[in-house]
Design an enzyme around this catalytic site. Structure first.
Site, PDB file in Angstrom:
ATOM      1  N   HIS A   1       0.838  -1.204   0.000  1.00 29.27           N
ATOM      2  CA  HIS A   1       0.000   0.000   0.000  1.00 29.27           C
ATOM      3  C   HIS A   1       0.875   1.257   0.000  1.00 29.27           C
ATOM      4  O   HIS A   1       0.679   2.171  -0.793  1.00 29.27           O
ATOM      5  CB  HIS A   1      -0.911  -0.021   1.235  1.00 29.27           C
ATOM      6  CG  HIS A   1      -1.801   1.168   1.343  1.00 29.27           C
ATOM      7  ND1 HIS A   1      -3.153   1.132   1.055  1.00 29.27           N
ATOM      8  CD2 HIS A   1      -1.537   2.450   1.684  1.00 29.27           C
ATOM      9  CE1 HIS A   1      -3.663   2.333   1.224  1.00 29.27           C
ATOM     10  NE2 HIS A   1      -2.714   3.160   1.613  1.00 29.27           N
ATOM     11  N   GLU A   2       1.852   1.268   0.872  1.00 27.07           N
ATOM     12  CA  GLU A   2       2.690   2.471   0.997  1.00 27.07           C
ATOM     13  C   GLU A   2       3.543   2.695  -0.239  1.00 27.07           C
ATOM     14  O   GLU A   2       3.635   3.803  -0.749  1.00 27.07           O
ATOM     15  CB  GLU A   2       3.583   2.368   2.239  1.00 27.07           C
ATOM     16  CG  GLU A   2       2.826   2.344   3.553  1.00 27.07           C
ATOM     17  CD  GLU A   2       1.829   3.472   3.676  1.00 27.07           C
ATOM     18  OE1 GLU A   2       2.146   4.605   3.239  1.00 27.07           O
ATOM     19  OE2 GLU A   2       0.724   3.253   4.186  1.00 27.07           O
TER      20      GLU A   2
ATOM     21  N   HIS B   1       1.790   4.308  -3.094  1.00 30.64           N
ATOM     22  CA  HIS B   1       1.660   5.770  -3.039  1.00 30.64           C
ATOM     23  C   HIS B   1       2.806   6.430  -3.805  1.00 30.64           C
ATOM     24  O   HIS B   1       2.629   7.425  -4.502  1.00 30.64           O
ATOM     25  CB  HIS B   1       1.666   6.277  -1.594  1.00 30.64           C
ATOM     26  CG  HIS B   1       0.339   6.148  -0.914  1.00 30.64           C
ATOM     27  ND1 HIS B   1      -0.820   6.662  -1.447  1.00 30.64           N
ATOM     28  CD2 HIS B   1      -0.011   5.587   0.259  1.00 30.64           C
ATOM     29  CE1 HIS B   1      -1.829   6.406  -0.619  1.00 30.64           C
ATOM     30  NE2 HIS B   1      -1.368   5.740   0.416  1.00 30.64           N
TER      31      HIS B   1
END
Ligand SMILES: *[C@@H]1O[C@H](CO)[C@@H](O)[C@H](O)[C@H]1NC(C)=O
Ligand SMILES: *[C@@H]1O[C@H](CO)[C@@H](O)[C@H](O)[C@H]1NC(C)=O
Ligand SMILES: *[C@@H]1O[C@H](CO)[C@@H](O)[C@H](O)[C@H]1NC(C)=O
Ligand SMILES: [Ca+2]
Length: 580
Positions: A390-391, A394
Site C-alpha cells: 500500500h505504501e 503511493h
C-alpha cells in the site's frame, strides 16, 4: 459511511487519529476536484487550489501540427499541439519532462510567464506509436492578473515564513521561483521551499508569495496509510516465510537490488539501514520468532528484509512498465537518479500506521512503518505485505501521475483516489489464482470472514469528504474491473518464486491486463485527476495497448458502480457506449 464507521469502531478511529499530523477539513462538494484544505503546524488552515483539469482522449489519435514533418521532436510536437489546441502563444508553454513507454510517449509541460513556470497550471500530451495525439490533459488558465516576475521578498525571509507556518525546518533542497494560480484568478509569484519536521513526520513544499511574504499554498508529500491495512490481526507472518533467491528483475535492476554499480549492499532502489548480511555475502536469512517482541534483533532484521524484498519487487514491476522511479543508479534508462526509497521500520514517530512521502523525481521517497500495538506481542507492519505494498504504491502513483512532480494527487478527489490505487495494488498482488473473493472490508474488526460487502458507487462521494472514504469507492471500482478482466481472460502468476520472475509481457491473464492498464492510465491521466478523467485514462490505455479489446469490459465494470457514460458531478450513470 456512518454505519461502516460505526462497525470499524475504535480501531478505525485510533488509526485515523494516529495520522492527524495533517487533518482534513470538509470541503464543499463542488470543490473536491480543485481544492483541499489542510490544517498545518499550530492549527493554521491552508487551502490549496488546482485549477480544473480538462481531459480529452482520442482513441486512435488525432494529428498535431508537426505530424507530417520529417523528424519532429517530442518537445516541438507537444508545444505546437498545445499552442494550436488552446490557441495560446508558445512562449506560455514550458516543456518539463518526457518519457517513452511501451505504448505511448508522454510529455509534461507547465504554463509559463516570463519564462517562469506555473506550479499548478500544467498540461500533458500522450502520443501513440503512430505519433498521433491520444490524450491531452490541461489545467492551463486565463489569468486575471499576473504578479511581476521579479521577487521583492528575499528567499531568506520566505524560508523563515515557511518554517514558522509549517512547524519545521527548511531541508536545504534547492529553492525555486514559480508562479501559482489562486482561485480568484490572480497569479502570485512564489519562492518554493521544502520544509520538513522529522518528529511530526511532515514534509511540505511551501509556496511563499515573493511580493507579500505570505504563505499561499503547500504541497503535502506525505500520504498516510489507509484503514484497509486494519487486518493487523491477520497472521501474515504465520502464513509462512520462504527463502527467495535472486528475485530481482534485471530489466529494472540490472545489477540486482544491492549494487549501485560503484557500491554494493546499501540498496539501489530501496535502502533499509543497518541490516547486516548473514554469512555468506548477500544472504539475508533471519528467522522470525512470532512469540518474541518485534524489537528483538532477529525480528527487526526479519522485518527489514521483508520490507526490502516487497518494496524492491514492486519497484521492479512498476519501473518495467513506466518511469519516474526511485533508484540510485538508473543505468542510463532515463529519469533523475539518486533517489532510492529509504525505509524506516519500527519508526518511533508513531504507532498503528505507516506513511510514504513522495517528493519529486530525483529526491528519495521515504517510507515509515510503525509498530502495531493492538496485540501482545506487538506486531511489525513491515511483515504485513499489504502495508508495504500500500505504501510503496503511493510512491508509484504520486510519481507517475503528472510526470514526476509529486504534486498531482493533491486535491481531495485525487488524493482519495490515491488511497484507492494503493488498496487495489495490494488486492492485485495478493491474488494467487483466478478465484475472486468478494472485496470486503472489516472482516477482522467485525470478526466475520464475510466482512461488510461494499455497496459504494460514484454518487456515494457526494456524502464523503475524507480521502480514505473516497479511496474506498475507487478501490471498489478497480476491484470490479479486476474481477471482470480475470473472469474474461483468466489469471497468470505476477511474480515468480523462481529466478528470475516472469516478465509481465509473458502474462496473458486478466490480472496482467489489469496491471498494465493500471500503470499506463497513471501516465495518461491529467494532474489531479477526477474519477471521470481517471476512467477515461483506463479506456484510452486499453486503446493504446490492446487496440480497445477490453473496452466494453471496462465500461460495464465502471458503469456497474455508477461511473458510466455521462457520469458527472457525482451523479451516477449506468450507461455504456453503443455497441457494448
Ligand atoms: C470546474 O468544473 C466544474 C464542472 O465542470 C465547475 O462546476 C466548476 O465551477 C469548475 N471550477 C473551477 C474552479 O473552475
Ligand atoms: C516539530 O514538531 C514537533 C511536534 O510534532 C514540535 O514540538 C517541534 O517544535 C517541531 N519542530 C520545529 C522545528 O518546528
Ligand atoms: C558488487 O556486486 C556485483 C554484482 O553482484 C559484483 O559483480 C561485484 O564483484 C561486487 N563488488 C564488490 C566490491 O563486492
Ligand atoms: Ca528517479
Amino acid at each position: 459511511m456512518k454505519n461502516l464507521n460505526k462497525l470499524f469502531g475504535s480501531v478505525l478511529l485510533a488509526i485515523i487519529c494516529a495520522s492527524t499530523t495533517v487533518a482534513l477539513v470538509a470541503a464543499p462538494e463542488n470543490k473536491r476536484a480543485t481544492h483541499k484544505t489542510l490544517v498545518v503546524g499550530g492549527g493554521l488552515e491552508v487551502t490549496v487550489f488546482y485549477p480544473n483539469s480538462s481531459f480529452e482522449t482520442f482513441e486512435q489519435g488525432i494529428e498535431h501540427p508537426l505530424t507530417k514533418s520529417a523528424s519532429p521532436t517530442i518537445e516541438g510536437s507537444t508545444v505546437s499541439f498545445i499552442a494550436s489546441r488552446l490557441k495560446v502563444d508558445s512562449s506560455t508553454i514550458k516543456f518539463r519532462a518526457s518519457h517513452s513507454g511501451e505504448t505511448a510517449r508522454h510529455a509534461y509541460v507547465s504554463q509559463a510567464h516570463d519564462g517562469i513556470s506555473f506550479a499548478n497550471a500544467v498540461a500533458s500530451v500522450a502520443f501513440n506509436r503512430d505519433n498521433k495525439v491520444v490524450a491531452f490533459g490541461s489545467s492551463f488558465v486565463t489569468p486575471r492578473t499576473i504578479a511581476s516576475s521579479k521577487p521583492t521578498i528575499t528567499l531568506k525571509a520566505a524560508i523563515t515564513t515557511a518554517e514558522k507556518a509549517l512547524d519545521g525546518n527548511f531541508n536545504k533542497h534547492p529553492a525555486t521561483v514559480e508562479y501559482i494560480v489562486k482561485d480568484d484568478g490572480s497569479v502570485a509569484l512564489t519562492h518554493v521551499v521544502q520544509v520538513q519536521n522529522e518528529t511530526a513526520g511532515t514534509w511540505y513544499q511551501a509556496f511563499v508569495d515573493a511580493h507579500s511574504g505570505k504563505l499561499v499554498s503547500i504541497v503535502d508529500f506525505v500520504t498516510q496509510a489507509s484503514y484497509l491495512v486494519v487486518p493487523i490481526t491477520s497472521e501474515t507472518p504465520s502464513q509462512g516465510f520462504q527463502v527467495i533467491t535472486d528475485p530481482q528483475d534485471l530489466t529494472s535492476s540490472p545489477l540486482g537490488w544491492h549494487s549501485t554499480g560503484t557500491t554494493n549492499f546499501t540498496g539501489n532502489n530501496v535502502q533499509v539501514p543497518t541490516t547486516p548480511q548473514s554469512s555468506p555475502v548477500l544472504n539475508f536469512i533471519y528467522p522470525f520468532d512470532p512469540a518474541a517482541p518485534p524489537t528483538t534483533t532477529g525480528n527487526m532484521h526479519a522485518a527489514r528484509v521483508n520490507a526490502f524484498y516487497i518494496a524492491n519487487s514492486l519497484h521492479d514491476l512498476a519501473y518495467r512498465l513506466s518511469a519516474f522511479n526511485f533508484q540510485t543508479n538508473n543505468f542510463g534508462k532515463g529519469g533523475i537518479q539518486n533517489d532510492p526509497v529509504t525505509i524506516s521500520i519500527q519508526d518511533r514517530a508513531g504507532t498503528n500506521n505507516a506513511d510514504f512521502a513522495t517528493p519529486p523525481d530525483g529526491q528519495s521517497g521515504r517510507m515509515r512503518i510503525f509498530l502495531w500495538t493492538l496485540t501482545t506481542p506487538q506486531r511489525d507492519g513491515a511483515l504485513e505485505n499489504d502495508i508495504v505494498t500500500h505504501e510503496f504504491t503511493h510512491g508509484i502513483t504520486n510519481r507517475i501521475t503528472g510526470g514526476g512532480t509529486g504534486r498531482c494527487l493533491q486535491t481531495t478527489e485525487a488524493g482519495g483516489m490515491g488511497k484507492g490505487w494503493s488498496d487495489a495494488m495490494a488486492d492485485l498482488i495478493e491474488h494467487t489464482s483466478s478465484d475472486l473473493p468478494d472485496y470486503v472490508l472489516g472482516q477482522y474488526v467485525t470478526d466475520n470472514p464475510a466482512g461488510i460487502l461494499n455497496p459504494l458507487r460514484y454518487s456515494s462521494i457526494k456524502a464523503l469528504n475524507e480521502v480514505h472514504n473516497i479511496g474506498e469507492v475507487w478501490a471498489n471500482m478497480l476491484h470490479n474491473i479486476y474481477a471482470a478482466l480475470v473472469t474474461a481472460k483468466g489469471w497468470s502468476p505476477l511474480f515468480g518464486i523462481t529466478n528470475p520472475p516472469p516478465p509481465p509481457e509473458d502474462g496473458s491473464g486478466g490480472n496482467y491486463i489489469f496491471l498494465h492498464l493500471f500503470i499506463d492510465a497513471l501516465a495518461l491521466q491529467p494532474c489531479n485527476p477526477t474519477f471521470v478523467s481517471a476512467r477515461d485514462a483506463w479506456i484510452q490505455a486499453d486503446a493504446n495497448r490492446y487496440a480497445g479489446s477490453n473496452k466494453c469490459i471496462l465500461w460495464k465494470a465502471f458503469a456497474s458502480r455508477g461511473l458510466g457514460v455521462g457520469a458527472a458531478n457525482f451523479v451516477d450513470s449506468s450507461a455504456i457506449p453503443a455497441g457494448c
